[in-house]
Design an enzyme around this catalytic site. Structure first.
Site, short mmCIF file in Angstrom:
data_model
loop_
_atom_site.label_atom_id
_atom_site.label_comp_id
_atom_site.label_asym_id
_atom_site.label_seq_id
_atom_site.Cartn_x
_atom_site.Cartn_y
_atom_site.Cartn_z
CB THR A 21 -1.00 0.26 1.38
OG1 THR A 21 -0.17 -0.28 2.54
CG2 THR A 21 -1.83 -1.54 1.21
CD GLN A 96 -2.21 -14.20 1.26
OE1 GLN A 96 -1.78 -12.94 2.37
NE2 GLN A 96 -3.16 -14.28 1.29
CG HIS A 116 -3.08 -15.42 -5.16
ND1 HIS A 116 -3.11 -14.60 -3.94
CD2 HIS A 116 -3.21 -16.59 -5.02
CE1 HIS A 116 -4.16 -14.48 -3.44
NE2 HIS A 116 -3.91 -16.08 -3.42
CB CYS A 149 -3.05 -16.25 -27.82
SG CYS A 149 -0.93 -17.63 -28.05
#
Length: 248
Positions: A21, A96, A116, A149
């Protein structure tokens, strides 16, 4: 000098949104997070919606284009982690986050487990070819609202784990091994509410690690912690890691 005397403890760091943050990246799950303020925004990162709705994909690419994560710089907390590693202390980061800021701060990529995935790359959902996010965003800026793609024409998506997708089992296995092997486990900037990442703190404590939680709000694992730190991460984490480095 004996091996036991020179041996240094493995330090595992589980980092969540709170560590980034200070780099200007919002905490999407926090009280003022995007997912709470705009539930519709969650569809943009939900696999089922993304794959079935071209409009969702177009909006998702625009969100990526405007994302603070791709323009953010590491802050003092990221730099402190990299500094600890350079001091010779064995360090592994389980994150994460998808912002890649640990690596940008100088931590070797092989020492970062991205639970993640990463927002800095894209992957084809058909042939699994990966390329840089910057390349896809250049195509979006050039007028292609839903770039396919270039190799097979399949649907491209960010190389992050979307809602509705499973974590990479190899990455998760590595994270579990680190949690069980470390002597010190630091959970920083995470609510420890999202599984299976949160369970790593419990695994570490059960395996005998010293558990330290650096987070502004209480977590479900506080009662297992050897130390709780509520101060701002940007100052608290560097101070903690300096203390660990000095202790060796």
């Amino acid at each position: 000098m004996s091996t036991e005397a020179t041996r240094r403890p493995l330090v595992a760091i589980l980092s969540g949104a709170g560590i980034s943050t200070d780099s200007g990246i919002p905490d999407y799950r926090g009280p003022q997070g995007l997912w709470r303020r705009d539930p519709e925004a969650e569809k943009l990162v939900t696999y089922e919606y993304y794959m079935s709705d071209p409009d969702i994909r177009r909006r998702s690419w625009l969100m990526r284009r405007d994302s603070e994560a791709l323009h953010a710089e590491p802050n003092r907390a990221h730099e402190a982690v990299a500094r600890l590693e350079r001091s010779g202390i064995p360090v592994r980061v389980i994150t994460q986050n998808v912002d890649g800021l640990h690596q940008l701060a100088g931590l070797p990529a092989r020492k970062v487990l991205e639970l993640h995935g990463t927002a800095r790359a894209v992957q084809c959902t058909r042939c699994k070819a990966r390329s840089e996010m910057a390349e896809a965003l250049e195509r979006v800026a050039g007028g292609d609202p839903d770039p396919a793609c270039p190799a097979c024409g399949g649907i491209l998506k960010t190389a992050t784990v979307m809602f509705g997708e499973s974590l990479d089992p190899e990455v998760l296995t590595g994270a579990v091994a680190v949690a069980k092997a470390c002597e010190i486990f630091i959970a920083v900037g995470t609510s420890l509410q999202v599984q299976p990442a949160a369970s790593l703190a419990g695994m570490a404590a059960e395996s005998g690690a010293r558990l330290i939680i650096v987070n502004a709000e209480p977590t479900p694992y506080d009662e297992l912690a050897d130390e709780l730190i509520r101060e701002p991460i940007g100052t608290a984490l560097p101070a903690l890691l300096e203390r660990i480095a000095a202790a060796g």
